[in-house]
Motif scaffolding. Structure first.
Motif, PDB file in Angstrom:
ATOM      1  N   TYR A  26       0.794  -1.198   0.026  1.00  0.00           N
ATOM      2  CA  TYR A  26       0.032   0.056   0.031  1.00  0.00           C
ATOM      3  C   TYR A  26       0.911   1.360   0.007  1.00  0.00           C
ATOM      4  CZ  TYR A  26      -2.969   3.757   1.840  1.00  0.00           C
ATOM      5  OH  TYR A  26      -3.491   5.130   1.963  1.00  0.00           O
ATOM      6  N   LEU A  27       1.677   1.498   1.008  1.00  0.00           N
ATOM      7  CA  LEU A  27       2.858   2.571   0.942  1.00  0.00           C
ATOM      8  C   LEU A  27       3.546   2.892  -0.356  1.00  0.00           C
ATOM      9  CD1 LEU A  27       4.031   2.221   4.528  1.00  0.00           C
ATOM     10  CD2 LEU A  27       2.317   3.870   3.899  1.00  0.00           C
ATOM     11  N   SER A  28       3.888   1.494  -0.968  1.00  0.00           N
ATOM     12  CA  SER A  28       4.615   1.704  -2.061  1.00  0.00           C
ATOM     13  C   SER A  28       3.962   2.273  -3.252  1.00  0.00           C
ATOM     14  CB  SER A  28       5.369   0.329  -2.455  1.00  0.00           C
ATOM     15  OG  SER A  28       5.815   0.433  -3.660  1.00  0.00           O
ATOM     16  N   GLU A  29       2.538   1.720  -3.286  1.00  0.00           N
ATOM     17  CA  GLU A  29       1.922   2.453  -4.359  1.00  0.00           C
ATOM     18  C   GLU A  29       1.387   3.790  -4.387  1.00  0.00           C
ATOM     19  OE1 GLU A  29      -2.469   1.543  -6.796  1.00  0.00           O
ATOM     20  OE2 GLU A  29      -1.758   0.513  -4.958  1.00  0.00           O
ATOM     21  N   PHE A  30       1.186   4.228  -2.861  1.00  0.00           N
ATOM     22  CA  PHE A  30       0.745   5.331  -2.524  1.00  0.00           C
ATOM     23  C   PHE A  30       1.831   6.428  -2.707  1.00  0.00           C
ATOM     24  CE2 PHE A  30      -0.158   7.998   1.464  1.00  0.00           C
ATOM     25  CZ  PHE A  30      -0.969   8.967   0.781  1.00  0.00           C
ATOM     26  N   LEU A  31       2.861   5.980  -2.039  1.00  0.00           N
ATOM     27  CA  LEU A  31       4.004   7.065  -2.054  1.00  0.00           C
ATOM     28  C   LEU A  31       4.605   7.218  -3.446  1.00  0.00           C
ATOM     29  CD1 LEU A  31       5.383   6.426   1.378  1.00  0.00           C
ATOM     30  CD2 LEU A  31       3.847   8.196   0.623  1.00  0.00           C
ATOM     31  N   ASN A  32       4.578   6.473  -4.357  1.00  0.00           N
ATOM     32  CA  ASN A  32       5.239   6.695  -5.412  1.00  0.00           C
ATOM     33  C   ASN A  32       4.306   7.336  -6.673  1.00  0.00           C
ATOM     34  OD1 ASN A  32       7.924   5.069  -5.990  1.00  0.00           O
ATOM     35  ND2 ASN A  32       6.876   3.268  -4.901  1.00  0.00           N
ATOM     36  N   ASP A  33       3.298   7.600  -6.151  1.00  0.00           N
ATOM     37  CA  ASP A  33       2.399   8.605  -6.965  1.00  0.00           C
ATOM     38  C   ASP A  33       3.162  10.049  -7.105  1.00  0.00           C
ATOM     39  OD1 ASP A  33       0.233  10.178  -8.084  1.00  0.00           O
ATOM     40  OD2 ASP A  33      -1.324   9.300  -6.757  1.00  0.00           O
ATOM     41  N   GLU A  34       3.267  10.328  -8.244  1.00  0.00           N
ATOM     42  CA  GLU A  34       3.996  11.551  -8.604  1.00  0.00           C
ATOM     43  C   GLU A  34       3.416  12.840  -8.113  1.00  0.00           C
ATOM     44  OE1 GLU A  34       2.919  12.149 -13.290  1.00  0.00           O
ATOM     45  OE2 GLU A  34       4.742  11.815 -12.834  1.00  0.00           O
ATOM     46  N   ARG A  35       1.887  12.666  -7.991  1.00  0.00           N
ATOM     47  CA  ARG A  35       1.178  13.789  -7.302  1.00  0.00           C
ATOM     48  C   ARG A  35       1.388  13.786  -5.828  1.00  0.00           C
ATOM     49  NH1 ARG A  35      -2.642  16.505 -10.461  1.00  0.00           N
ATOM     50  NH2 ARG A  35      -2.927  16.135 -12.566  1.00  0.00           N
ATOM     51  N   LEU A  42      13.507   9.690 -10.425  1.00  0.00           N
ATOM     52  CA  LEU A  42      14.739   9.094  -9.869  1.00  0.00           C
ATOM     53  C   LEU A  42      14.538   9.138  -8.201  1.00  0.00           C
ATOM     54  CD1 LEU A  42      16.964   6.939  -9.973  1.00  0.00           C
ATOM     55  CD2 LEU A  42      18.383   8.965 -10.745  1.00  0.00           C
ATOM     56  N   ALA A  43      14.567  10.542  -7.990  1.00  0.00           N
ATOM     57  CA  ALA A  43      14.609  10.907  -6.590  1.00  0.00           C
ATOM     58  C   ALA A  43      13.568  10.749  -5.778  1.00  0.00           C
ATOM     59  CB  ALA A  43      14.635  12.473  -6.348  1.00  0.00           C
ATOM     60  N   ARG A  44      12.541  10.332  -6.257  1.00  0.00           N
ATOM     61  CA  ARG A  44      11.346   9.787  -5.702  1.00  0.00           C
ATOM     62  C   ARG A  44      11.401   8.375  -5.528  1.00  0.00           C
ATOM     63  NH1 ARG A  44       7.922  11.724  -8.846  1.00  0.00           N
ATOM     64  NH2 ARG A  44       7.645   9.782 -10.067  1.00  0.00           N
ATOM     65  N   LYS A  45      11.903   7.639  -6.396  1.00  0.00           N
ATOM     66  CA  LYS A  45      12.279   6.057  -6.315  1.00  0.00           C
ATOM     67  C   LYS A  45      13.226   5.813  -5.278  1.00  0.00           C
ATOM     68  CE  LYS A  45       9.203   4.854  -9.549  1.00  0.00           C
ATOM     69  NZ  LYS A  45       8.156   4.201  -9.402  1.00  0.00           N
ATOM     70  N   ILE A  46      14.130   6.509  -5.287  1.00  0.00           N
ATOM     71  CA  ILE A  46      15.150   6.388  -4.143  1.00  0.00           C
ATOM     72  C   ILE A  46      14.666   6.638  -2.900  1.00  0.00           C
ATOM     73  CG2 ILE A  46      17.375   7.054  -3.180  1.00  0.00           C
ATOM     74  CD1 ILE A  46      18.313   7.599  -6.249  1.00  0.00           C
ATOM     75  N   LEU A  47      14.147   7.562  -2.724  1.00  0.00           N
ATOM     76  CA  LEU A  47      13.501   8.029  -1.413  1.00  0.00           C
ATOM     77  C   LEU A  47      12.343   7.130  -0.860  1.00  0.00           C
ATOM     78  CD1 LEU A  47      13.147  10.291   0.780  1.00  0.00           C
ATOM     79  CD2 LEU A  47      11.419  11.472  -0.535  1.00  0.00           C
ATOM     80  N   SER A 133      -4.145  18.150  -5.475  1.00  0.00           N
ATOM     81  CA  SER A 133      -3.489  17.311  -6.589  1.00  0.00           C
ATOM     82  C   SER A 133      -3.400  15.922  -5.997  1.00  0.00           C
ATOM     83  CB  SER A 133      -2.213  18.083  -6.902  1.00  0.00           C
ATOM     84  OG  SER A 133      -1.701  17.414  -7.863  1.00  0.00           O
ATOM     85  N   ALA A 134      -2.768  15.807  -4.671  1.00  0.00           N
ATOM     86  CA  ALA A 134      -2.416  14.575  -4.237  1.00  0.00           C
ATOM     87  C   ALA A 134      -3.390  13.726  -4.011  1.00  0.00           C
ATOM     88  CB  ALA A 134      -1.529  14.829  -3.046  1.00  0.00           C
ATOM     89  N   THR A 135      -4.733  14.399  -3.892  1.00  0.00           N
ATOM     90  CA  THR A 135      -5.957  13.435  -3.821  1.00  0.00           C
ATOM     91  C   THR A 135      -7.038  13.376  -4.817  1.00  0.00           C
ATOM     92  OG1 THR A 135      -6.971  15.207  -2.266  1.00  0.00           O
ATOM     93  CG2 THR A 135      -5.729  13.398  -1.066  1.00  0.00           C
ATOM     94  N   ILE A 140      -8.679  11.415 -10.115  1.00  0.00           N
ATOM     95  CA  ILE A 140      -9.461  12.011 -11.286  1.00  0.00           C
ATOM     96  C   ILE A 140      -8.485  11.379 -12.484  1.00  0.00           C
ATOM     97  CG2 ILE A 140     -10.024  13.840 -12.637  1.00  0.00           C
ATOM     98  CD1 ILE A 140     -10.954  15.185 -10.014  1.00  0.00           C
ATOM     99  N   GLU A 141      -7.245  12.054 -12.474  1.00  0.00           N
ATOM    100  CA  GLU A 141      -6.011  11.651 -13.399  1.00  0.00           C
ATOM    101  C   GLU A 141      -6.019   9.929 -13.738  1.00  0.00           C
ATOM    102  OE1 GLU A 141      -1.710  12.882 -14.207  1.00  0.00           O
ATOM    103  OE2 GLU A 141      -1.935  11.858 -12.422  1.00  0.00           O
ATOM    104  N   LYS A 142      -6.212   9.121 -12.553  1.00  0.00           N
ATOM    105  CA  LYS A 142      -6.054   7.805 -12.781  1.00  0.00           C
ATOM    106  C   LYS A 142      -7.339   7.244 -13.429  1.00  0.00           C
ATOM    107  CE  LYS A 142      -4.956   3.489 -11.477  1.00  0.00           C
ATOM    108  NZ  LYS A 142      -3.570   2.892 -11.754  1.00  0.00           N
ATOM    109  N   ALA A 143      -8.676   7.762 -13.186  1.00  0.00           N
ATOM    110  CA  ALA A 143      -9.874   7.144 -13.910  1.00  0.00           C
ATOM    111  C   ALA A 143      -9.962   7.831 -15.100  1.00  0.00           C
ATOM    112  CB  ALA A 143     -10.915   7.818 -13.112  1.00  0.00           C
ATOM    113  N   VAL A 144      -9.493   9.098 -15.501  1.00  0.00           N
ATOM    114  CA  VAL A 144      -9.487   9.349 -16.756  1.00  0.00           C
ATOM    115  C   VAL A 144      -8.464   8.651 -17.729  1.00  0.00           C
ATOM    116  CG1 VAL A 144      -9.189  11.546 -18.295  1.00  0.00           C
ATOM    117  CG2 VAL A 144     -10.728  11.532 -16.354  1.00  0.00           C
ATOM    118  N   GLY A 145      -7.413   8.473 -17.249  1.00  0.00           N
ATOM    119  CA  GLY A 145      -6.304   7.627 -17.827  1.00  0.00           C
ATOM    120  C   GLY A 145      -6.729   6.112 -18.216  1.00  0.00           C
ATOM    121  N   ILE A 146      -7.581   5.719 -17.302  1.00  0.00           N
ATOM    122  CA  ILE A 146      -8.264   4.335 -17.835  1.00  0.00           C
ATOM    123  C   ILE A 146      -9.072   4.443 -18.971  1.00  0.00           C
ATOM    124  CG2 ILE A 146      -9.450   2.416 -16.740  1.00  0.00           C
ATOM    125  CD1 ILE A 146      -8.031   2.763 -14.176  1.00  0.00           C
ATOM    126  N   ILE A 147     -10.017   5.271 -18.451  1.00  0.00           N
ATOM    127  CA  ILE A 147     -11.180   5.612 -19.567  1.00  0.00           C
ATOM    128  C   ILE A 147     -10.784   5.994 -20.938  1.00  0.00           C
ATOM    129  CG2 ILE A 147     -13.405   6.847 -19.861  1.00  0.00           C
ATOM    130  CD1 ILE A 147     -13.707   6.914 -16.774  1.00  0.00           C
TER     131      ILE A 147
END
Length: 337
Positions: A26-35, A42-47, A133-135, A140-147
């Motif tokens: 859960y934390l991995s998916e959540f915190l790897n979100d660029e929003r 790269l900095a986000r992936k390492i952190l 933007s983070a919520t 919204i971006e995820k839903a529209v990206g799928i649709i």
């Protein structure tokens, strides 16, 4: 033939269980979100993957074990119950679905179900009252990206915020009706924190949030600012409850460092306790369902903190959850779109 409408309610998410492995996912998916963590890739992936998740997952799993009930995660079971109840009060041509932005039920699986129904219209409804933007933005971006990958794209409507909606405000006012406000020395409105840089990005003139009177009013320039919307929600609720400005404080919880929205809820509680305040009532109107941030952070951790500095009681005002007034209110918002 009548229109068929699909409603996609979106909550933030929860681990599948309080096991360390599930919390890590859960934390991995959540915190790897660029929003959510808006720094270079790269900095986000390492952190996130090498620092935050490995060290935070075991500690967070312990907290989730405190939160977990026989029914599982409160955020999930309240949201599922809300979905069912809203379905029951909407007209027959509306179908209501629930997805989590992170983990399960996943947006991919739920939208796959919705695609098969060939709805004339889909309402995308993140359950976050104030836009961030983070919520809301991420959901919204995820839903529209799928649709966008569907061959047939139905008419879409998006609810990006509802911080000022009368139905939402009324429901929080009703939650407060069980308390005698005169018994409390102070009232806090505690919202989830955000990095200052994220609210600064909202303002197209390049000036920081602090230059836009976000604490005082909603304007054309700050109307999408999370901080401005939090203060607006507070004004609407406090005016209905006749809470004087001198008796309330807006603050922000769950920060990761000092460069987040201030004042911080924990520091505010310490200051209140040390000034002689004994009983504090806490609203948390950034959440429409009780969760780790309300039940554990406010209800348990802040109570201990407040008491250790001379205070007596931190009383959390229950969130909207699946209460019938919120069910009716949410249905009214949906039908108004």
């Amino acid at each position: 033939m009548g229109e068929k409408n699909g409603v996609l309610l979106i909550q933030l998410g929860t681990p599948d269980s309080p096991k360390i492995s599930d919390v890590r996912k859960y934390l991995s998916e959540f915190l790897n979100d660029e929003r959510v963590i808006d720094i270079p890739w790269l900095a986000r992936k390492i952190l996130v993957n090498l620092i935050i998740v490995p060290f935070r997952a075991p500690k967070s799993a312990k907290i989730y074990r405190e939160l977990w009930t026989e029914k599982g995660s409160p955020l999930l079971f309240y949201s599922e119950s809300l979905k069912k109840k809203v379905q029951n009060v909407l007209p027959d041509n509306y179908d209501v679905y629930l997805a989590m932005r992170y983990q399960n039920p996943s947006m991919e699986s739920v939208l796959a179900q919705m695609k098969k129904k060939q709805y004339d219209e889909i309402i995308i409804f993140p359950l976050f009252p104030q836009y961030a933007s983070a919520t809301s933005g991420s959901a919204i971006e995820k839903a529209v990206g799928i649709i966008k990958n569907w061959w047939v794209i139905p008419q879409l409507k998006i609810v990006s915020h509802f911080y000022e909606d009368e139905n939402f405000i009324n429901s929080f006012v009703k939650r407060a009706s069980k308390f005698n406000l005169d018994e409390y020395d102070h009232v806090l409105f505690s919202y989830h924190g955000l990095p200052n840089r994220q609210v600064d990005k909202v303002h197209e003139d390049g000036k920081p949030c602090s230059d836009h009177d976000c604490e005082l009013k909603i304007t054309e320039e700050n109307k999408f600012c999370y901080k401005a919307q939090c203060y607006a929600t507070t004004r609407l609720i406090s005016e209905r409850l006749n809470i004087p400005e001198s008796k309330l404080t807006v603050c922000f919880q769950s920060r990761l460092n000092k460069d987040w929205l201030e004042p911080f809820t924990d520091k505010t509680l310490i200051k209140l306790a040390e000034s002689g305040i004994k009983k504090v009532l806490v609203f948390s109107p950034a959440f429409v369902a009780d969760c780790l941030e309300t039940l554990i952070e406010i209800g348990s951790e802040y109570q201990s903190l407040f008491k250790s500095h001379g205070g007596e009681k931190v009383q959390l005002v229950e969130s909207l959850n699946d209460n019938d007034d919120w069910v009716d209110g949410l249905a009214k918002i949906i039908l108004s779109k």
